[in-house]
Design a protein around this motif. Structure first.
Motif, PDB file in Angstrom:
ATOM      1  N   SER A 463       0.806  -1.223   0.000  1.00  0.00           N
ATOM      2  CA  SER A 463       0.000   0.000   0.000  1.00  0.00           C
ATOM      3  C   SER A 463       0.838   1.272   0.000  1.00  0.00           C
ATOM      4  N   ARG A 464       2.147   1.166   0.205  1.00  0.00           N
ATOM      5  CA  ARG A 464       3.004   2.357   0.286  1.00  0.00           C
ATOM      6  C   ARG A 464       3.325   2.936  -1.085  1.00  0.00           C
ATOM      7  N   PHE A 465       3.045   2.196  -2.153  1.00  0.00           N
ATOM      8  CA  PHE A 465       3.442   2.625  -3.487  1.00  0.00           C
ATOM      9  C   PHE A 465       2.226   2.857  -4.377  1.00  0.00           C
ATOM     10  N   THR A 466       2.378   3.759  -5.325  1.00  0.00           N
ATOM     11  CA  THR A 466       1.317   4.093  -6.274  1.00  0.00           C
ATOM     12  C   THR A 466       1.672   3.583  -7.665  1.00  0.00           C
ATOM     13  N   ALA A 467       0.633   3.285  -8.460  1.00  0.00           N
ATOM     14  CA  ALA A 467       0.835   2.882  -9.851  1.00  0.00           C
ATOM     15  C   ALA A 467       0.529   4.022 -10.812  1.00  0.00           C
ATOM     16  N   VAL A 468       0.136   5.181 -10.289  1.00  0.00           N
ATOM     17  CA  VAL A 468      -0.223   6.332 -11.105  1.00  0.00           C
ATOM     18  C   VAL A 468       0.486   7.563 -10.563  1.00  0.00           C
ATOM     19  N   GLY A 469       0.883   8.446 -11.477  1.00  0.00           N
ATOM     20  CA  GLY A 469       1.558   9.666 -11.057  1.00  0.00           C
ATOM     21  C   GLY A 469       3.063   9.501 -11.011  1.00  0.00           C
ATOM     22  N   LYS A 470       3.745  10.617 -10.818  1.00  0.00           N
ATOM     23  CA  LYS A 470       5.208  10.627 -10.839  1.00  0.00           C
ATOM     24  C   LYS A 470       5.817   9.644  -9.850  1.00  0.00           C
ATOM     25  N   ASP A 471       5.214   9.507  -8.679  1.00  0.00           N
ATOM     26  CA  ASP A 471       5.810   8.668  -7.631  1.00  0.00           C
ATOM     27  C   ASP A 471       5.847   7.184  -7.986  1.00  0.00           C
ATOM     28  N   ALA A 472       5.133   6.778  -9.038  1.00  0.00           N
ATOM     29  CA  ALA A 472       5.166   5.372  -9.448  1.00  0.00           C
ATOM     30  C   ALA A 472       6.571   4.942  -9.862  1.00  0.00           C
TER      31      ALA A 472
END
Length: 487
Positions: A463-472
Motif C-alpha cells: 500500500s506504500r506505493f502508487t501505480a499512477v503519477g510521478k511517484d510510481a
C-alpha cells in the motif's frame, strides 16, 4: 513504419515465433475470434529475452540520460502518429469503443510525459544532500535492474505495453520484459513495435525491451523465479497476483513484486446527503458502475447507506438498472466469471433488465441487502468484475463502520455528506484505502503527482506505493548513499 500484426514475440530487437502453440484474441461485441494468430513463446525464446535484458541492464543505466528522454519523447510521438490504427485494434480486441480508446491513449501519453518531465529535472535522482563534520552525503536513486511487467486485460493502453508500469520502469533506467495480456495480443505487438523503433532510433542496447506472448502459467512462473529479474509489476486478479507473490517467495533472492489486484471501492452515503444530493449521487454512481461494463479497478462495488431518508435514492437507482442497455464484456472468460459470481446474489432483491442479452454481453445488475445479511454473506465481500454493485442498508453510521471493518483493503473509498468527516472515520478509511473521495466517485483516476493509486491488501501487495503519477517511478529505483564523494 510497418505495424502489421505477424503474431510474433520480440526478444529485444529480434522478432521470433518459433512456438507451435498458437492462440487468437476474441471480440465479444461481434461474438467471434479475431483473424490474427499469435505464437506463444517457447522456453528457449524466453531464455533469450531474459539474457538480453540482463546484458542490457548496465548499458541502459549508463547511457546518457538525454537518450532516455528522447526515447520516451519518440514513443509519445509515434503513438500519436499511429493513433488511428492503434485505436481500431484496441476496439477490435477489447469490444470497448473507439472513443474510449482515444481517451485511454491520451491518458497513456500523459503518463509517459509525467515520467519524462520528472527525469528532465536537474538532479532528478537526488533525494538528499548534506554535510556532517566536513563529510558530504548524497542519497541518490539508481535503476533496480530488469523489470517484468504483466499487462492488464481492462486497459489495453494505460496498463499494458507502454502503460504506467512499463513507462515508469523504462524512465527509471531499467530494461523491461513485457508479458502481454492475451486478450489484446495484437495491440500489444503493434505498440511493442513502436517502443522498439524508438529504442533503435536512440541507439539503445538490444534487450532494453522485449515482448512475450502466451497464455500459459509456466511463463509467469519462469519469469518470477529467474534471478536476473529484479522487480515485477502486475495488474489483474487477486488469484493471479497471489500466484506471482508465491512464485517470488521461492526465489533465492527476494525482489519487490508490485501487484494491483481486487478492490470493492466502498461508498458511504450519510443521511444528510439524501436531502440535496440524491439526483447527483444517482447519476454519478450509476454511471461509474455501468460505464464500459463496469470493468474498472476503481468501480464502486459496495454502497453502504444510512437507510433513513434513502427511499428516493434507492428507487432512482433501481430505475437506472432496470432500464440499462446490455454491454459486451472484454473476453469470454470475464463474461463467464461475471455470470457465475453475480448469480449467487439471486437470493436477494436484484434489479436488472429481465431479458436475454446477446452472447458475451450482460445487463448491469444492482443487488440490495441489509447490513446483517451483508455480514453473514461472504460472497458480498468479494469483487464481481463487471457492471455489478450492492446497496447495503444500514441503520446508522456505527452499522456502516461495522460492515466496513469486515472487508479488506481497497484502492479508494467515497463518502457522501455535507458534514465534516470525523477523525475516527478518517482514521478508519485511511488505514484501509489509498484514496478517499468526498462527494464524488472513485472512477476517473487523475494522472497527477498528488494521486495515490494503491491500497491495502488485497487491492495491492504494498500500500506504500502508487501505480499512477510521478511517484510510481520509485517502485523501480533503489537508493544509494554516496559518502565523501563531493571532494
Amino acid at each position: 513504419m510497418d505495424l502489421s500484426i505477424k503474431g510474433t514475440n520480440f526478444l529485444g530487437y529480434l522478432p521470433s515465433q518459433k512456438g507451435t502453440q498458437t492462440f487468437s484474441t476474441f471480440s465479444c461485441r461481434y461474438q467471434k475470434s479475431n483473424e490474427e494468430v499469435f505464437h506463444q513463446i517457447t522456453e528457449s525464446e524466453l531464455e533469450i529475452a531474459l539474457e538480453k535484458a540482463s546484458a542490457a541492464s548496465e548499458k541502459y543505466a549508463l547511457a546518457p540520460i538525454e537518450k532516455r528522454r528522447n526515447f520516451l519523447r519518440e514513443i509519445i510521438a509515434l503513438l500519436e502518429e499511429h493513433r488511428t490504427l492503434l485505436v481500431q485494434q484496441f476496439s477490435k480486441e477489447s469490444s470497448l469503443s473507439e472513443d474510449r480508446g482515444n481517451v485511454e491513449l491520451a491518458r497513456t501519453q500523459a503518463q509517459i510525459q509525467t515520467y519524462l518531465d520528472f527525469i528532465s529535472r536537474k538532479d532528478w535522482n537526488l533525494l538528499h544532500s548534506q554535510e556532517l563534520n566536513g563529510v558530504s552525503f548524497e542519497k541518490r536513486l539508481c535503476p533496480i535492474g530488469p523489470v517484468v511487467v504483466f499487462g492488464a486485460s481492462n486497459f489495453p493502453f494505460a496498463y499494458s505495453t507502454v502503460g504506467g508500469d512499463v513507462a515508469s520502469a523504462l524512465a527509471a533506467g531499467n530494461p523491461v520484459i513485457y508479458k502481454a495480456n492475451p486478450f489484446h495480443a495484437g495491440l500489444s505487438e503493434m505498440v511493442a513495435g513502436i517502443v522498439l523503433q524508438a529504442a533503435e532510433n536512440n541507439d539503445l542496447p538490444d534487450g532494453v525491451f522485449s515482448l512475450v506472448q502466451g497464455n500459459d502459467y509456466w511463463i509467469g512462473e519462469t519469469l518470477l523465479k529467474d534471478e536476473r529479474v529484479k522487480a515485477v509489476g502486475f495488474t489483474g486478479s487477486v488469484r493471479g497476483g497471489e500466484a506471482l507473490l508465491n512464485y517470488a517467495k521461492e526465489r533465492k533472492t527476494p525482489i519487490p513484486v508490485f501487484c494491483e489486484m481486487g478492490s470493492l471501492n466502498p461508498v458511504f452515503i450519510f443521511k444528510d446527503a439524501f436531502e440535496g444530493r440524491t439526483k447527483e449521487m444517482v447519476e454519478k454512481l450509476s454511471s461509474a458502475i455501468k460505464n464500459d461494463g463496469g470493468q474498472f479497478c476503481t468501480k464502486p462495488g459496495l454502497l453502504f447507506i444510512e437507510e433513513r431518508g434513502s427511499e428516493m435514492f434507492i428507487n432512482a437507482m433501481r430505475d437506472e438498472f432496470t432500464s440499462a442497455a446490455a454491454v459486451p464484456l472484454l473476453h469470454p472468460s470475464i463474461y463467464n466469471s461475471f455470470l457465475k459470481l453475480s448469480s449467487v446474489f439471486d437470493r436477494f432483491p436484484v434489479y436488472r433488465v429481465e431479458a436475454t442479452a446477446p452472447e458475451y454481453s450482460v445487463y448491469p445488475q444492482l443487488t440490495e441487502m441489509t447490513a446483517k445479511e451483508f455480514s453473514a454473506f461472504p460472497a458480498a465481500k468479494e469483487e464481481v468484475f463487471g457492471p455489478f454493485s450492492i446497496i447495503v442498508k444500514c441503520a446508522d453510521e456505527s452499522e456502516m463502520k461495522a460492515c466496513f471493518e469486515t472487508i479488506g483493503g481497497h484502492l479508494a473509498a467515497s463518502v457522501w455528506t455535507d458534514q465534516s468527516l470525523s477523525e475516527e472515520w478518517m482514521y478508519l478509511l485511511s488505514s484501509r484505502v489509498g484514496r478517499i473521495i468526498k462527494n464524488g466517485v472513485s472512477t476517473g483516476v487523475a494522472v497527477i503527482d498528488s494521486m495515490h493509486h494503491g491500497g491495502n491488501f488485497p487491492s495491492t501487495s504494498d500500500s506504500r506505493f502508487t501505480a499512477v503519477g510521478k511517484d510510481a517511478i520509485y517502485r523501480f529505483l533503489q537508493p544509494v548513499t554516496l559518502q565523501n564523494f563531493k571532494s
